[in-house]
Design a protein around this motif. Sequence first.
Motif, PDB file in Angstrom:
ATOM      1  N   UNK A  44     -17.432  36.473  83.116  1.00  0.00           N
ATOM      2  CA  UNK A  44     -16.296  37.384  83.268  1.00  0.00           C
ATOM      3  C   UNK A  44     -16.319  38.398  82.132  1.00  0.00           C
ATOM      4  N   UNK A  45     -15.692  39.537  82.364  1.00  0.00           N
ATOM      5  CA  UNK A  45     -15.518  40.565  81.341  1.00  0.00           C
ATOM      6  C   UNK A  45     -14.030  40.579  80.994  1.00  0.00           C
ATOM      7  N   UNK A  51       4.178  36.310  68.047  1.00  0.00           N
ATOM      8  CA  UNK A  51       3.208  36.846  68.996  1.00  0.00           C
ATOM      9  C   UNK A  51       3.380  36.128  70.333  1.00  0.00           C
ATOM     10  N   UNK A  52       3.135  36.868  71.407  1.00  0.00           N
ATOM     11  CA  UNK A  52       3.081  36.282  72.740  1.00  0.00           C
ATOM     12  C   UNK A  52       1.704  36.584  73.318  1.00  0.00           C
ATOM     13  N   UNK A  53       1.020  35.548  73.769  1.00  0.00           N
ATOM     14  CA  UNK A  53      -0.330  35.690  74.313  1.00  0.00           C
ATOM     15  C   UNK A  53      -0.243  35.785  75.836  1.00  0.00           C
ATOM     16  N   UNK A  54      -0.761  36.867  76.392  1.00  0.00           N
ATOM     17  CA  UNK A  54      -0.742  37.110  77.833  1.00  0.00           C
ATOM     18  C   UNK A  54      -2.169  37.214  78.347  1.00  0.00           C
ATOM     19  N   UNK A  55      -2.450  36.495  79.430  1.00  0.00           N
ATOM     20  CA  UNK A  55      -3.753  36.620  80.089  1.00  0.00           C
ATOM     21  C   UNK A  55      -3.511  36.970  81.550  1.00  0.00           C
ATOM     22  N   UNK A  56      -3.955  38.164  81.941  1.00  0.00           N
ATOM     23  CA  UNK A  56      -3.773  38.657  83.305  1.00  0.00           C
ATOM     24  C   UNK A  56      -5.147  38.807  83.985  1.00  0.00           C
ATOM     25  N   UNK A 100      -3.798  46.980  89.451  1.00  0.00           N
ATOM     26  CA  UNK A 100      -2.992  45.825  89.814  1.00  0.00           C
ATOM     27  C   UNK A 100      -3.503  44.572  89.110  1.00  0.00           C
ATOM     28  N   UNK A 101      -2.569  43.790  88.577  1.00  0.00           N
ATOM     29  CA  UNK A 101      -2.896  42.571  87.858  1.00  0.00           C
ATOM     30  C   UNK A 101      -2.325  41.371  88.591  1.00  0.00           C
ATOM     31  N   UNK A 116     -14.730  47.358  86.262  1.00  0.00           N
ATOM     32  CA  UNK A 116     -15.649  46.375  85.672  1.00  0.00           C
ATOM     33  C   UNK A 116     -14.957  45.314  84.825  1.00  0.00           C
ATOM     34  N   UNK A 117     -13.643  45.352  84.743  1.00  0.00           N
ATOM     35  CA  UNK A 117     -12.913  44.399  83.913  1.00  0.00           C
ATOM     36  C   UNK A 117     -12.316  43.303  84.794  1.00  0.00           C
ATOM     37  N   UNK A 118     -12.493  42.050  84.388  1.00  0.00           N
ATOM     38  CA  UNK A 118     -12.002  40.913  85.164  1.00  0.00           C
ATOM     39  C   UNK A 118     -10.668  40.368  84.665  1.00  0.00           C
ATOM     40  N   UNK A 119     -10.390  40.542  83.377  1.00  0.00           N
ATOM     41  CA  UNK A 119      -9.193  39.925  82.815  1.00  0.00           C
ATOM     42  C   UNK A 119      -8.740  40.689  81.577  1.00  0.00           C
ATOM     43  N   UNK A 120      -7.415  40.681  81.353  1.00  0.00           N
ATOM     44  CA  UNK A 120      -6.820  41.204  80.128  1.00  0.00           C
ATOM     45  C   UNK A 120      -6.248  40.033  79.341  1.00  0.00           C
TER      46      UNK A 120
END
Length: 198
Positions: free
Chosen positions: A3-4, A188-193, A176-177, A147-151
């Motif tokens: 993944x990227x 801090x808040x960690x977000x993975x989309x 769209x996420x 080309x991006x799979x995740x933030x």
Amino acid sequence: MSKVVAIMSMSIDGYVADLNDGVAEVFDWYFHSGDIELATGGSDPMTFKVSGPSAQHLRDLWAELGSVLTGRRTFEIAQGWNGNHTWGPAFVLTHQIPDGWPRPNSTVHFVTDGVESAVSQAKAAAGGKSVGVHGADVIQQLLNAGLLDELSIDIGAVLLGSGVRLFDHLAGGPALLGNPTVTAGVGVTHLRYPVRKA
């Protein structure tokens, strides 16, 4: 499948650095949010002091990574990570290879033939693991190119008011996420989309 994953710390109002490329405020949580010490490794090692939830988030994220893709500006600010990035081989997207590089025993590589080539080379070097991406400009290019799979965005408890925005130059849109994974740390808040593909 590799993944990227874009990995950035950001202020609540969307800035990854101040007007002078300073990151102290958005990176403060890495050093002052808890008592758990995490050593980064690499040629330019640091020790983070974070809360339990942040430590687990970082351990899980780092375990996924096999290489890094970044831009020239981030490379320069980081002083080339002294030749070896902690996440593995680093691929720097640039128009021109900087003087004095490549260096012996360095795992930093320069890609001058575009973002698609940079992603391909970073994935190949990652050995099936994920590619971590640094830098606002490169992240924007990857989003624009699909080309991006995740933030993976760490939102620091700060409002900068001005500086370098993470999502300034997105083309087309909206991007769209999917539903986020949310980890609450200290300061801090960690977000993975996941990024939905068109």
